[in-house]
Design a protein around this motif. Structure first.
Motif, mmCIF file in Angstrom:
data_model
loop_
_atom_site.group_PDB
_atom_site.id
_atom_site.type_symbol
_atom_site.label_atom_id
_atom_site.label_comp_id
_atom_site.label_asym_id
_atom_site.label_seq_id
_atom_site.Cartn_x
_atom_site.Cartn_y
_atom_site.Cartn_z
ATOM 1 N N SER A 13 5.898 -1.550 3.099
ATOM 2 C CA SER A 13 6.190 -2.405 1.421
ATOM 3 C C SER A 13 5.349 -3.078 0.716
ATOM 4 C CB SER A 13 8.058 -2.544 2.550
ATOM 5 O OG SER A 13 8.532 -2.110 3.036
ATOM 6 N N SER A 14 5.822 -2.664 -0.260
ATOM 7 C CA SER A 14 5.476 -3.469 -1.352
ATOM 8 C C SER A 14 5.581 -4.396 -1.410
ATOM 9 C CB SER A 14 4.154 -2.168 -2.644
ATOM 10 O OG SER A 14 5.345 -1.681 -3.020
ATOM 11 N N GLN A 15 5.084 -6.079 -2.367
ATOM 12 C CA GLN A 15 6.275 -6.504 -2.867
ATOM 13 C C GLN A 15 6.609 -6.289 -4.106
ATOM 14 O OE1 GLN A 15 4.075 -10.078 -2.969
ATOM 15 N NE2 GLN A 15 4.305 -10.572 -5.446
ATOM 16 N N SER A 16 7.362 -6.919 -4.491
ATOM 17 C CA SER A 16 8.733 -5.786 -5.831
ATOM 18 C C SER A 16 7.849 -5.983 -6.872
ATOM 19 C CB SER A 16 9.698 -7.484 -5.678
ATOM 20 O OG SER A 16 10.066 -6.721 -6.418
ATOM 21 N N GLY A 17 7.933 -4.961 -7.562
ATOM 22 C CA GLY A 17 7.079 -5.272 -8.363
ATOM 23 C C GLY A 17 5.626 -4.393 -9.115
ATOM 24 N N HIS A 18 5.560 -4.237 -7.559
ATOM 25 C CA HIS A 18 3.602 -3.326 -7.158
ATOM 26 C C HIS A 18 3.619 -2.363 -7.123
ATOM 27 C CE1 HIS A 18 1.556 -7.703 -5.817
ATOM 28 N NE2 HIS A 18 2.510 -7.560 -6.989
ATOM 29 N N ASN A 19 2.751 -1.520 -8.302
ATOM 30 C CA ASN A 19 2.684 -0.074 -7.907
ATOM 31 C C ASN A 19 1.709 0.797 -7.435
ATOM 32 O OD1 ASN A 19 1.215 -0.781 -9.452
ATOM 33 N ND2 ASN A 19 2.658 0.585 -11.395
ATOM 34 N N THR A 20 0.832 -0.740 -6.401
ATOM 35 C CA THR A 20 -0.230 -0.435 -6.333
ATOM 36 C C THR A 20 -0.565 -0.721 -4.767
ATOM 37 O OG1 THR A 20 -1.521 0.013 -8.182
ATOM 38 C CG2 THR A 20 -2.995 -0.182 -6.344
ATOM 39 N N VAL A 21 -0.530 -0.081 -3.099
ATOM 40 C CA VAL A 21 -1.081 -0.168 -3.036
ATOM 41 C C VAL A 21 -2.524 -0.014 -2.035
ATOM 42 C CG1 VAL A 21 -0.523 0.689 -0.042
ATOM 43 C CG2 VAL A 21 1.649 -0.106 -1.821
ATOM 44 N N SER A 22 -2.769 -0.655 -0.977
ATOM 45 C CA SER A 22 -4.367 -0.419 -0.452
ATOM 46 C C SER A 22 -4.309 -1.029 1.393
ATOM 47 C CB SER A 22 -5.353 -1.198 -0.700
ATOM 48 O OG SER A 22 -5.557 -1.304 -2.675
ATOM 49 N N TRP A 23 -5.273 0.112 1.709
ATOM 50 C CA TRP A 23 -5.139 -0.103 3.361
ATOM 51 C C TRP A 23 -6.845 -0.600 3.312
ATOM 52 C CZ3 TRP A 23 -1.292 0.194 6.707
ATOM 53 C CH2 TRP A 23 0.093 0.370 6.093
ATOM 54 N N TYR A 24 -6.627 -1.903 4.223
ATOM 55 C CA TYR A 24 -7.735 -1.801 4.512
ATOM 56 C C TYR A 24 -7.644 -1.789 6.298
ATOM 57 C CZ TYR A 24 -8.625 -3.893 0.492
ATOM 58 O OH TYR A 24 -9.050 -3.920 -1.192
ATOM 59 N N GLN A 25 -9.051 -2.170 7.414
ATOM 60 C CA GLN A 25 -9.319 -1.602 8.544
ATOM 61 C C GLN A 25 -10.045 -2.802 8.799
ATOM 62 O OE1 GLN A 25 -12.794 0.708 10.802
ATOM 63 N NE2 GLN A 25 -10.209 1.178 11.932
ATOM 64 N N GLN A 26 -9.789 -3.964 9.887
ATOM 65 C CA GLN A 26 -10.591 -5.339 10.416
ATOM 66 C C GLN A 26 -10.263 -4.987 11.594
ATOM 67 O OE1 GLN A 26 -8.406 -9.047 9.186
ATOM 68 N NE2 GLN A 26 -11.239 -10.016 9.148
ATOM 69 N N ALA A 27 -12.034 -4.900 11.717
ATOM 70 C CA ALA A 27 -12.460 -5.133 13.807
ATOM 71 C C ALA A 27 -12.628 -5.884 13.695
ATOM 72 C CB ALA A 27 -13.286 -4.130 13.342
ATOM 73 N N LEU A 28 -12.501 -6.682 15.300
ATOM 74 C CA LEU A 28 -12.444 -8.081 16.402
ATOM 75 C C LEU A 28 -14.191 -7.956 15.444
ATOM 76 C CD1 LEU A 28 -10.398 -9.401 17.377
ATOM 77 C CD2 LEU A 28 -12.036 -9.166 19.173
ATOM 78 N N GLY A 29 -13.348 -9.521 14.348
ATOM 79 C CA GLY A 29 -15.203 -10.053 14.522
ATOM 80 C C GLY A 29 -15.741 -9.906 12.517
ATOM 81 N N GLN A 30 -15.095 -9.499 11.972
ATOM 82 C CA GLN A 30 -15.819 -8.148 10.811
ATOM 83 C C GLN A 30 -14.893 -8.410 9.890
ATOM 84 O OE1 GLN A 30 -18.516 -6.802 11.221
ATOM 85 N NE2 GLN A 30 -19.225 -7.661 12.882
ATOM 86 N N GLY A 31 -14.998 -8.472 8.530
ATOM 87 C CA GLY A 31 -14.063 -8.277 7.491
ATOM 88 C C GLY A 31 -13.683 -6.947 7.205
ATOM 89 N N PRO A 32 -12.592 -6.887 6.218
ATOM 90 C CA PRO A 32 -12.272 -6.246 6.206
ATOM 91 C C PRO A 32 -12.789 -4.993 5.461
ATOM 92 C CG PRO A 32 -10.582 -8.106 5.769
ATOM 93 C CD PRO A 32 -11.694 -8.493 5.678
ATOM 94 N N GLN A 33 -12.393 -3.496 6.019
ATOM 95 C CA GLN A 33 -13.390 -2.504 5.232
ATOM 96 C C GLN A 33 -12.414 -1.848 5.018
ATOM 97 O OE1 GLN A 33 -16.452 -1.553 5.254
ATOM 98 N NE2 GLN A 33 -16.449 -4.398 6.335
ATOM 99 N N PHE A 34 -11.682 -1.687 2.940
ATOM 100 C CA PHE A 34 -11.618 -0.428 2.852
ATOM 101 C C PHE A 34 -11.190 0.784 2.814
ATOM 102 C CE2 PHE A 34 -9.319 0.537 -1.644
ATOM 103 C CZ PHE A 34 -9.763 1.926 -2.018
ATOM 104 N N ILE A 35 -9.548 1.231 3.229
ATOM 105 C CA ILE A 35 -9.894 2.459 4.084
ATOM 106 C C ILE A 35 -9.247 3.638 2.507
ATOM 107 C CG2 ILE A 35 -8.390 3.725 5.280
ATOM 108 C CD1 ILE A 35 -7.879 1.308 7.269
ATOM 109 N N PHE A 36 -8.358 3.304 1.805
ATOM 110 C CA PHE A 36 -7.735 3.612 0.838
ATOM 111 C C PHE A 36 -6.443 2.727 0.203
ATOM 112 C CE2 PHE A 36 -5.796 7.050 3.611
ATOM 113 C CZ PHE A 36 -4.806 5.998 4.104
ATOM 114 N N GLN A 37 -7.027 3.334 -1.300
ATOM 115 C CA GLN A 37 -5.295 3.196 -2.237
ATOM 116 C C GLN A 37 -4.695 4.039 -2.678
ATOM 117 O OE1 GLN A 37 -6.084 1.631 -6.718
ATOM 118 N NE2 GLN A 37 -6.703 -0.528 -5.792
#
Lengths: 114, 113
Positions: free
Chosen positions: A24-48
């Motif tokens: 659920s996005s924050q109120s007033g926000h029209n854009t959602v992005s998803w990321y995958q974060q494997a253990l010990g790594q930085g998040p990787q962009f999946i899609f928006q």
């Protein structure tokens, strides 16, 4: 003001199954992005998603798919789960798609694939 | 293509001493840059952002960062570490379209008493 929320918090699946994660996005926000974060790594962009349309995709296979609803909440679906899909899945919302705009993150869903 | 490199995977400091977390960036256009922090079992929180205004950026909890174009760096500093600063820190650059955030591999900050 409610921040970004995600459900469930934790999930355990077996290889080959399918999973749906929700955001659920924050109120007033029209854009959602998803990321995958494997253990010990930085998040990787999946899609928006922007106004219910996919607006960009990272280097993830088609078995990763998503939806955005009229209220701007979103789902991430993963089919044919693999062991390497075990990760923290993060959802972020923002009031647009400019590179000047901060993305606000939810606490994540921890997915374990056995 | 855009990328960020965090030069230290782990930094250990004593409480009350300065903190320096190093980040170099690569970008074919004038970048925005962010630092995010991730505490254990919590989501990512924005510490500060650079968007081509002042090169010295002040953030939350006493952190600041300086954008140096000549050195392609955006190092994060804090004059005096606190125990509550122990966390994972990510240097981040958005892609040109603004659709994706590109994260560094992260720096784990440990603070000892």
């Amino acid at each position: 003001e409610t921040g970004v929320t995600q459900s469930p918090t934790h999930l355990i699946k077996t290889r080959g199954q399918q999973v749906t994660l929700r955001c659920s996005s924050q109120s007033g926000h029209n854009t959602v992005s998803w990321y995958q974060q494997a253990l010990g790594q930085g998040p990787q962009f999946i899609f928006q998603y922007y106004r219910e349309e996919e607006n960009g995709r990272g280097n993830f296979p088609p078995r990763f798919s998503g939806l955005q609803f009229p209220n701007y909440s979103s789902e991430l679906n993963v089919n044919a789960l693999e062991l390497d899909d075990s990760a923290l899945y993060l959802c972020a919302s923002s009031p647009g798609t400019s590179r000047l705009i901060e993305q606000f993150f939810g606490p994540g869903t921890r997915l374990t694939v056995l | 293509a855009q990328s960020v490199t965090q030069l230290d995977s782990h930094v250990s400091v004593s409480e009350g001493t300065p903190v320096l977390l190093r980040c170099n960036y690569s970008s074919s256009y004038s970048p925005s840059l962010f630092w995010y922090v991730q505490h254990p079992n919590k989501g990512l929180q924005l510490l500060l952002k650079y968007t081509s205004a002042a090169t010295l950026v002040k953030g939350i909890n006493g952190f600041e960062a300086e954008f140096k174009k000549s050195e392609t760096s955006f190092h994060l500093t804090k004059p005096s570490a606190h125990m509550s600063d122990a966390a994972e820190y990510f240097c981040v650059v958005p892609n040109q379209a603004g659709t994706a955030l590109i994260f560094g591999k992260g720096t784990t900050l440990s603070v000892s008493s």
